[in-house]
Scaffold this active site. Structure first.
Site, mmCIF file in Angstrom:
data_model
loop_
_atom_site.group_PDB
_atom_site.id
_atom_site.type_symbol
_atom_site.label_atom_id
_atom_site.label_comp_id
_atom_site.label_asym_id
_atom_site.label_seq_id
_atom_site.Cartn_x
_atom_site.Cartn_y
_atom_site.Cartn_z
ATOM 1 N N SER B 173 14.982 -17.885 4.095
ATOM 2 C CA SER B 173 14.437 -16.706 4.761
ATOM 3 C C SER B 173 15.073 -16.536 6.135
ATOM 4 C CB SER B 173 12.922 -16.875 4.907
ATOM 5 O OG SER B 173 12.379 -15.775 5.591
ATOM 6 N N ALA B 174 15.607 -15.335 6.403
ATOM 7 C CA ALA B 174 16.378 -15.123 7.634
ATOM 8 C C ALA B 174 15.543 -15.294 8.900
ATOM 9 C CB ALA B 174 17.022 -13.741 7.612
ATOM 10 N N HIS B 175 14.282 -14.904 8.861
ATOM 11 C CA HIS B 175 13.507 -14.980 10.104
ATOM 12 C C HIS B 175 13.309 -16.422 10.555
ATOM 13 C CE1 HIS B 175 9.308 -16.344 9.417
ATOM 14 N NE2 HIS B 175 9.590 -16.076 8.172
ATOM 15 N N CYS B 299 -10.609 -24.571 10.105
ATOM 16 C CA CYS B 299 -11.229 -23.574 10.972
ATOM 17 C C CYS B 299 -10.226 -22.550 11.479
ATOM 18 C CB CYS B 299 -11.923 -24.260 12.148
ATOM 19 S SG CYS B 299 -10.851 -25.390 13.048
#
Lengths: 69, 354
Positions: B173-175, B299
């Site tokens: 994934s590029a991000h 949580c």
């Protein structure tokens, strides 16, 4: 035998209650924790490992812990 | 880079007019750069609309191509949720456990892969939450011997370090390497059978339908090139800083469990859990100090369930924090983090009487 009702509590509360109850136990005593937070299924066994205490059983939202030291 | 690409790469690369041919050239260049970075030929690389899309499409297409053999997908218990959901959608699943460092049980993995009816095995290159590397080289050998394709989710590694070869398909994934959102990679070795789950489309062999986001692909390629140029230096720096953090947190905070393999890991990730500490409170306290960290505690999740990765490892899930160093992180920030954290943990514990 002591029972802690931690149902409805979210982690880390059940583990905190367990730790706070421990000083009152004698070595060899067991304590039962009722906890329905899914995180307790990992965190109560992890606490026993980190604290070198014995997890006797863990099933159906019920955890039995024996004080070893 | 992105703006330049918008000027010169706006046309449809599938068209024969001048602007289309220019766009095609730019797309080919971006593909060549991205392919080289993950070790495949350009015609073995598909560009998708995200890393998740690459996993969903690739996993489904690889599994569907072997439907006559079976529909079982073997995966580790600590895969990214995109893999777990894609595997469940593709067929029946066999989950393989991990040890307390988060590394897959290779013997159990081999047994699962050798069973009848296995369409695909999938294993991440390294764990995205705790940084532990998976034994990809040995898993590849096991899969090759069994004649089962292996899909490697390499989103956590690409841009940081090389992924061992031997797999049939790989996603990224590029991000994750500082490129734009909206670009994923699906690399598929020649000879690996695919059956796209999508309706027929001429783009990307039908594995990523629709008009390509050429400017984003160019930006992703440029970002990866830039990232790889500094990867060796960052690797050295980040490993040293994470090693120091590990040591200081364990020394300065009582009842802290630093998780993940201390050495065989990604360079930039550190994960730890603090006993009796509420994860949300700790993330909020760190945010107020200027640190943006993640947490695997229940949580902090919309589902109120703890991280499946931490649960599979059997490590403490509450009071959990994941630190990821960025290329712009400095030693001063690392030092200040290690300095302020013990006080924050003490304060939160005191609030609950611990």
């Amino acid at each position: 035998m002591t029972t802690l009702d931690c149902r409805g509590m979210l982690c880390p509360l059940p583990v905190i209650r367990l730790a706070q109850a421990f000083p009152d136990l004698a070595v060899g005593d067991t304590i039962t924790v009722l906890a329905d937070d899914p995180a307790a299924a990992t965190d109560i066994p992890a606490w026993c490992r980190m604290r070198s205490q014995e997890l006797v059983s863990a099933a159906d939202n019920q955890y039995v812990v024996r004080k070893l030291a | 880079m992105l703006l330049q690409a918008l000027d010169s790469g706006w046309a449809d690369p599938a068209r024969l007019h001048h602007e289309g041919r220019t766009a095609r050239l730019l797309l080919d260049n971006a593909r060549a750069v991205l392919a080289e970075a993950v070790g495949v030929r350009p015609d073995e690389l598909y560009l998708t609309t995200s890393g998740t899309a690459a996993i969903h499409t690739g996993l489904a297409a690889l599994t569907a191509a072997r439907r006559r053999i079976g529909t079982t997908v073997v995966h580790s218990a600590v895969e990214h949720s995109a893999v777990l959901h894609a595997a469940a959608a593709a067929g029946t699943t066999t989950e393989v456990g991990v040890d307390s460092s988060g590394r897959v049980d290779l013997d159990a993995f081999a047994t699962a892969v050798q069973a009848d009816g296995v369409a695909l095995a999938t294993l991440q290159s390294a764990n995205h939450e705790v940084g532990t590397r998976q034994p990809i080289a040995r898993a590849s050998e096991i899969c090759a011997t069994a004649g089962v394709p292996l899909l490697v989710d390499a989103a956590a590694s690409v841009g940081h370090e090389d992924v061992p070869a031997g797999w049939s398909a790989l996603t990224a994934s590029a991000h994750k390497w500082g490129g734009p959102a909206g670009v994923g990679l699906l690399a598929v070795r020649k000879g690996t059978r695919l059956a796209s789950a999508w309706p027929v489309d001429e783009r990307e062999d039908g594995l990523s339908p629709g008009y390509p986001n050429l400017p984003a692909a160019l930006a992703a390629a440029a970002a990866l090139q830039a990232r790889l140029r500094e990867a060796a230096e960052l690797d050295k720096q980040h490993r040293a800083w994470i090693a120091e953090l590990r040591q200081r947190l364990a020394a300065d905070i009582e009842d802290v469990e630093v998780v993940g393999d201390p050495d065989d890991r990604l360079p930039h990730i550190l994960t730890f859990s603090c006993l009796y500490v509420d994860g949300e409170a700790l993330v909020t306290a760190l945010d107020a100090e200027g640190f943006s960290v993640s947490s695997g505690s229940a949580c902090t999740a919309s589902t109120l369930r703890p991280s499946h990765v931490l649960a599979a490892m059997g490590v403490l899930t509450h009071g959990n924090v994941r630190v990821s160093l960025a290329r712009t992180s400095t030693y001063d920030e690392v030092d200040r983090f290690a300095t302020v954290l013990p006080g924050l943990v003490r304060r939160i514990r005191a609030e609950v009487g611990m």
